[in-house]
Every structure is written in structure tokens, then in C-alpha cells.
Design an enzyme around this catalytic site. Structure first.
Site, PDB file in Angstrom:
ATOM      1  N   TYR A  23       0.836  -1.202   0.000  1.00  0.00           N
ATOM      2  CA  TYR A  23       0.000   0.000   0.000  1.00  0.00           C
ATOM      3  C   TYR A  23       0.873   1.256   0.000  1.00  0.00           C
ATOM      4  O   TYR A  23       0.678   2.170  -0.806  1.00  0.00           O
ATOM      5  CB  TYR A  23      -0.921  -0.013   1.220  1.00  0.00           C
ATOM      6  CG  TYR A  23      -1.691   1.267   1.439  1.00  0.00           C
ATOM      7  CD1 TYR A  23      -2.783   1.587   0.637  1.00  0.00           C
ATOM      8  CD2 TYR A  23      -1.323   2.155   2.431  1.00  0.00           C
ATOM      9  CE1 TYR A  23      -3.488   2.762   0.825  1.00  0.00           C
ATOM     10  CE2 TYR A  23      -2.023   3.331   2.629  1.00  0.00           C
ATOM     11  CZ  TYR A  23      -3.099   3.633   1.826  1.00  0.00           C
ATOM     12  OH  TYR A  23      -3.789   4.805   2.017  1.00  0.00           O
ATOM     13  N   LYS A  27       1.302   3.858  -3.198  1.00  0.00           N
ATOM     14  CA  LYS A  27       0.888   5.244  -2.989  1.00  0.00           C
ATOM     15  C   LYS A  27       2.031   6.210  -3.325  1.00  0.00           C
ATOM     16  O   LYS A  27       1.822   7.241  -3.968  1.00  0.00           O
ATOM     17  CB  LYS A  27       0.477   5.416  -1.519  1.00  0.00           C
ATOM     18  CG  LYS A  27      -0.780   6.178  -1.323  1.00  0.00           C
ATOM     19  CD  LYS A  27      -1.158   6.236   0.119  1.00  0.00           C
ATOM     20  CE  LYS A  27      -1.699   7.610   0.357  1.00  0.00           C
ATOM     21  NZ  LYS A  27      -2.236   7.867   1.619  1.00  0.00           N
ATOM     22  N   GLY A  53      -1.732  13.104   6.989  1.00  0.00           N
ATOM     23  CA  GLY A  53      -1.387  12.274   8.131  1.00  0.00           C
ATOM     24  C   GLY A  53      -2.524  11.298   8.419  1.00  0.00           C
ATOM     25  O   GLY A  53      -3.481  11.185   7.648  1.00  0.00           O
ATOM     26  N   LEU A  54      -2.418  10.598   9.535  1.00  0.00           N
ATOM     27  CA  LEU A  54      -3.477   9.681   9.955  1.00  0.00           C
ATOM     28  C   LEU A  54      -4.721  10.505  10.267  1.00  0.00           C
ATOM     29  O   LEU A  54      -4.685  11.424  11.069  1.00  0.00           O
ATOM     30  CB  LEU A  54      -3.033   8.880  11.176  1.00  0.00           C
ATOM     31  CG  LEU A  54      -4.027   7.844  11.695  1.00  0.00           C
ATOM     32  CD1 LEU A  54      -4.277   6.761  10.647  1.00  0.00           C
ATOM     33  CD2 LEU A  54      -3.505   7.220  12.983  1.00  0.00           C
ATOM     34  N   VAL A  55      -5.824  10.164   9.609  1.00  0.00           N
ATOM     35  CA  VAL A  55      -7.047  10.970   9.683  1.00  0.00           C
ATOM     36  C   VAL A  55      -7.940  10.483  10.819  1.00  0.00           C
ATOM     37  O   VAL A  55      -8.327   9.319  10.868  1.00  0.00           O
ATOM     38  CB  VAL A  55      -7.818  10.923   8.347  1.00  0.00           C
ATOM     39  CG1 VAL A  55      -9.091  11.752   8.433  1.00  0.00           C
ATOM     40  CG2 VAL A  55      -6.934  11.413   7.203  1.00  0.00           C
TER      41      VAL A  55
END
Length: 195
Positions: A23, A27, A53-55
């Protein structure tokens, strides 16, 4: 870490699995490829990429999104999400985070400003470690039982240079506390057991 930094390809990480690594690699390759068209004089395209970033935060979905589940994995003892959280931390040093509302606002901001092009890191000014997330939950939600092993982790510092978007005039509205609180709210609204 800033917009000039790229995820190294084909490295192995202790917390990685084949799906996470594939992944991340795909990306990275896709973003590099699309940006190459924007830098080509003949293409005539204006390309903007937002490396988010991490959502975290609440959602309109009928289920808890995977990224929110990663924020909550130390409360739910979910091994898969915890492995993903630790992989992100190992990959980047700390975990850059952002609220879903700030992600949406950043996209709109870039669309409405035609002078913006290129690559932007889209994360609130703070980055956290997995241990800091666990510590927050332990301190503010003591009834939810954070396992002691989640409170240990790397203590390295990481400079997150997400100022390029800010320099263009964008303002982040959510800090770490607000992001974590909205993750709890999201899971509780969707009836996730144990929270």
C-alpha cells in the site's frame, strides 16, 4: 520531515506486513508519477497532492473508519490496527495526525486557490507517538483499560514541516486533543462496544 521527504521504497520494517508495505509503495509511486506530469512544461497541468497524516475525527459513515480504528486500537486491543499504527510510527518516526474536517477544508482551500500547485504535507502541527496516544486515553478515560505495553514506545523527536500549506494561508482548526476526542465520539456514536 517536510514535503521534500519521500517514503523509502523496498525497505523492511519490524511492524510491517506485505499488504501495508505494498500500500505504501504503490501510494508513493503513484504520487511521484502524477507530480511528474505537473512539472512537465508540455503537460499544461496544475497538480496538487496532499500527503495527509493519519485521519481522525467523526465521520458520516455508518461504521467506524479504519483510520479512526487505528487511533482507538489501544482501547479496543485490536492487533491488526495496532500493527498498522506502529508501522506508521516506525516508518515516519512519529505519527502525523489530522482531523477529517481539516482534510476537507485543505482540499477546498487548494481548489479555491489556483496559484497553489505541488506537494503539500497535510497534518496538524503536532505529531504523536503511539505511547502518547495511549497515555492520553489512560489519563482521560481510565475506565477503558489501556494495557501497560501500549504505554511504552519510542521517545524520538520528529520535526514535522507541514508549514508549506500554512504559508499559503491555510489554518488548521483541530489539535491533538480534539482529534482524539472526536475519535472516541465517532466510535461511541456507531455503537462500538467497549467504548
Amino acid at each position: 520531515m517536510d514535503e521534500t521527504c519521500w517514503t523509502p521504497l523496498h525497505l523492511s520494517f519490524a511492524c510491517s506486513n506485505v499488504h501495508l508495505k505494498a500500500y505504501v509503495d504503490s501510494k508513493t509511486l503513484a504520487e511521484r508519477e502524477i507530480l511528474s506530469y505537473g512539472s512537465s512544461k508540455n503537460a499544461g497541468l496544475e497538480i496538487v497532492t496532499l500527503a495527509c497524516g493519519l485521519v481522525g475525527g467523526d465521520a458520516l459513515l455508518s461504521f467506524t473508519p479504519l483510520s479512526v480504528a487505528m487511533f482507538l486500537c489501544q482501547l479496543t486491543s485490536s492487533a491488526i490496527e495496532y500493527q498498522s499504527l506502529r508501522f506508521l510510527e516506525e516508518l515516519l518516526g512519529k505519527i502525523p495526525i489530522i482531523h477529517i474536517d481539516d482534510v476537507c477544508d485543505a482540499h477546498i482551500f487548494c481548489i479555491e486557490n489556483p496559484s497553489i500547485n505541488g506537494r503539500f504535507l497535510c497534518a496538524s502541527s503536532s505529531s504523536v507517538s503511539s505511547a502518547e496516544i495511549a497515555s492520553y486515553y489512560q489519563q482521560h478515560y481510565p475506565k477503558l483499560q489501556v494495557k501497560p505495553e501500549y504505554l511504552d514506545g519510542p521517545t524520538r523527536e520528529m520535526g514535522l514541516g507541514s508549514t508549506k500549506l500554512i504559508e499559503k494561508g491555510f489554518v488548521y482548526k483541530y489539535d491533538t486533543k480534539m482529534i482524539l476526542e472526536d475519535c472516541i465520539k465517532c466510535a461511541r456514536t456507531r455503537g462500538d462496544t467497549g467504548l
